[in-house]
Scaffold this active site. Structure first.
Site, PDB file in Angstrom:
ATOM      1  N   CYS A  96       0.841  -1.200   0.000  1.00 26.37           N
ATOM      2  CA  CYS A  96       0.000   0.000   0.000  1.00 26.37           C
ATOM      3  C   CYS A  96       0.874   1.248   0.000  1.00 26.37           C
ATOM      4  O   CYS A  96       1.793   1.377   0.816  1.00 26.37           O
ATOM      5  CB  CYS A  96      -0.896  -0.005   1.237  1.00 26.37           C
ATOM      6  SG  CYS A  96      -1.887   1.496   1.434  1.00 26.37           S
ATOM      7  N   CYS A 104      -0.695   6.527   6.863  1.00 30.72           N
ATOM      8  CA  CYS A 104      -1.867   5.899   7.482  1.00 30.72           C
ATOM      9  C   CYS A 104      -1.453   5.023   8.656  1.00 30.72           C
ATOM     10  O   CYS A 104      -0.479   4.269   8.570  1.00 30.72           O
ATOM     11  CB  CYS A 104      -2.602   5.070   6.439  1.00 30.72           C
ATOM     12  SG  CYS A 104      -3.928   4.039   7.101  1.00 30.72           S
ATOM     13  N   CYS A 183      -8.428   1.634   0.510  1.00 32.08           N
ATOM     14  CA  CYS A 183      -7.641   0.840   1.456  1.00 32.08           C
ATOM     15  C   CYS A 183      -7.522  -0.572   0.903  1.00 32.08           C
ATOM     16  O   CYS A 183      -8.539  -1.198   0.557  1.00 32.08           O
ATOM     17  CB  CYS A 183      -8.319   0.824   2.825  1.00 32.08           C
ATOM     18  SG  CYS A 183      -7.559  -0.315   4.007  1.00 32.08           S
ATOM     19  N   GLN A 208     -17.851 -10.645  12.453  1.00 28.33           N
ATOM     20  CA  GLN A 208     -16.429 -10.767  12.165  1.00 28.33           C
ATOM     21  C   GLN A 208     -16.119 -10.209  10.771  1.00 28.33           C
ATOM     22  O   GLN A 208     -16.820 -10.516   9.799  1.00 28.33           O
ATOM     23  CB  GLN A 208     -16.006 -12.232  12.233  1.00 28.33           C
ATOM     24  CG  GLN A 208     -16.016 -12.803  13.636  1.00 28.33           C
ATOM     25  CD  GLN A 208     -14.829 -12.371  14.463  1.00 28.33           C
ATOM     26  OE1 GLN A 208     -13.853 -11.828  13.934  1.00 28.33           O
ATOM     27  NE2 GLN A 208     -14.899 -12.596  15.760  1.00 28.33           N
ATOM     28  N   GLU A 261     -26.090 -11.230  26.317  1.00 26.71           N
ATOM     29  CA  GLU A 261     -25.470 -10.204  25.464  1.00 26.71           C
ATOM     30  C   GLU A 261     -25.884  -8.820  25.946  1.00 26.71           C
ATOM     31  O   GLU A 261     -27.066  -8.593  26.234  1.00 26.71           O
ATOM     32  CB  GLU A 261     -25.882 -10.419  24.010  1.00 26.71           C
ATOM     33  CG  GLU A 261     -25.620  -9.266  23.064  1.00 26.71           C
ATOM     34  CD  GLU A 261     -24.159  -8.863  23.006  1.00 26.71           C
ATOM     35  OE1 GLU A 261     -23.889  -7.642  23.022  1.00 26.71           O
ATOM     36  OE2 GLU A 261     -23.290  -9.756  22.948  1.00 26.71           O
ATOM     37  N   CYS A 329      -9.751 -11.510  21.414  1.00 24.77           N
ATOM     38  CA  CYS A 329      -9.153 -10.665  20.377  1.00 24.77           C
ATOM     39  C   CYS A 329      -7.980  -9.852  20.917  1.00 24.77           C
ATOM     40  O   CYS A 329      -7.432  -9.015  20.206  1.00 24.77           O
ATOM     41  CB  CYS A 329     -10.202  -9.735  19.764  1.00 24.77           C
ATOM     42  SG  CYS A 329     -11.027  -8.649  20.944  1.00 24.77           S
TER      43      CYS A 329
END
Length: 380
Positions: A96, A104, A183, A208, A261, A329
């Site tokens: 990129c 970026c 991007c 996801q 949740e 994560c």
């Protein structure tokens, strides 16, 4: 699962200067090990004798680094490798044109060959588990189908907007905008499916972003837990019911699956996506404090980036599950929670790491925990 996932670079909190600024100063140094967060550690020689967290570097390289944040009174500084004097064999030209020092901030590792990126992420997971939980892990972060050489995997992409309406991305830890045409991480929109099953997701709801993620995460969780007909399951931070739907299939009509949740829209959608699911909307720790105070055979934990934390871990252990699948994560948050589980009698049996966010420092892990006195199923 309605957590905030990676959306580019984090922005710094305002802080009071602790002496003269060192921003813009340059130093020649050898790059040390990778650290959690997309940078490497550099220890400057005296008289500076300072740790600098340096982006756009690779362990073992000799570089010229430029300080991007730091004053005389700070314990550590931040910097960029603006010149590479002795490059690593793993260094490549970023695909990129917007990736690099001062550009970026969305990607951390575009200057690193893809296999070596996974090696860096493996090192981070191992270091976090060792330092924060006293756990030795000899696994490797695995590639996941669904991207093209680490690119074109983001099924949902957001751009900042310039005054003229053009697209932009932000610099690392900054509000400053970098004009971009596109991007290279951006990919096709998600169809919200997992293992051939469709899910309803709100327009701004969580799903996801890597197209291979739902299949690999569901498959891994099911393989680790091996749910049986008639078992009782808790799905915590359940989102729109990704794991619940397949747990329901496995435990059958004689079993029970409870999904908790915090996001009420996602919780309502989980009931629609998963007929037969027992749904509870609310903060996980608060719901567990007042409800479902009975034994459960299995628990799935998929908390936000900060992890489940002690209050939830204690409530999970109180239900005495035979197995817990923890989807994480953030390896640091995972390690801290694993240490709490160990303190309460549950140990890590298996852990897999997945490269669901190529070109960035982010990693997804799935961990299996079982009571410490249980014989490892793989040795039976």
């Amino acid at each position: 699962m309605s957590r905030s996932q990676w959306r580019g670079s984090r922005r710094p909190r305002a802080k009071q200067a602790r002496g003269a600024s060192r921003v813009g100063e340059r130093f020649e140094a050898v790059v040390g090990p990778v650290a959690h967060g997309g940078h490497c550690v550099v220890r400057l020689d005296p008289p500076e004798a300072r740790v600098v967290f340096v982006r756009h570097a690779i362990p073992g390289e000799r570089v010229v680094l430029e300080i991007t944040e730091g004053t005389d009174g700070d314990r550590f500084w931040r910097g960029d490798a603006v010149e590479v004097l002795e490059p690593s064999a793993d260094r490549i030209t970023p695909p990129c044109p917007y990736a690099g020092p001062g550009l970026c901030g969305g990607c951390d590792f575009q200057h690193v060959a893809l296999p070596a990126q996974r090696g860096l992420k493996t090192a981070v997971v191992r270091e976090q588990l060792s330092r924060l939980a006293g756990i030795t892990w000899d696994g490797e972060v695995e590639a996941v189908p669904g991207d093209v050489d680490g690119l074109h995997w983001r099924s949902r992409q957001r751009y900042a907007r310039l005054p003229d309406g053009g697209r932009a991305m932000r610099k690392h830890r900054s509000h400053d905008l970098i004009p971009v045409e596109t991007c290279l991480l951006e990919g096709p929109s998600s169809d919200h499916t997992a293992l051939g099953r469709s899910f309803e997701v709100a327009d701004e709801g969580f799903w996801q972003v890597h197209p291979g993620a739902p299949d690999v995460l569901v498959t891994t969780v099911l393989e680790m837990l091996a749910p049986q007909p008639g078992e009782r399951c808790l799905d915590l931070y359940a989102g729109v019911g990704l794991f619940s739907r397949f747990l329901l299939d496995a435990v059958g009509e004689s079993g029970r699956v409870v999904a908790i949740e915090g996001d009420r829209t996602a919780s309502a959608l989980s009931a629609r996506n998963c007929p037969g699911l027992v749904v509870s909307a609310g903060s996980v720790d608060q719901v567990l404090t007042t409800s479902y105070d009975e034994p459960f055979d299995l628990v799935v934990l998929d908390p936000p980036r900060e992890g489940a934390r002690r209050a939830v871990v204690e409530q999970v252990v109180d239900r005495a599950p035979r197995a817990v699948a923890y989807v994480a994560c953030d390896p640091a948050a995972l390690a801290r929670d694993l240490a709490i589980f160990a303190e309460l009698g549950y140990r890590l049996r298996e852990l897999r790491g997945f490269d669901l966010f190529p070109m960035t420092h982010h990693i997804e892990c799935v961990a299996l925990l079982e009571p410490s006195g249980v014989t490892d199923r793989r040795s039976r």
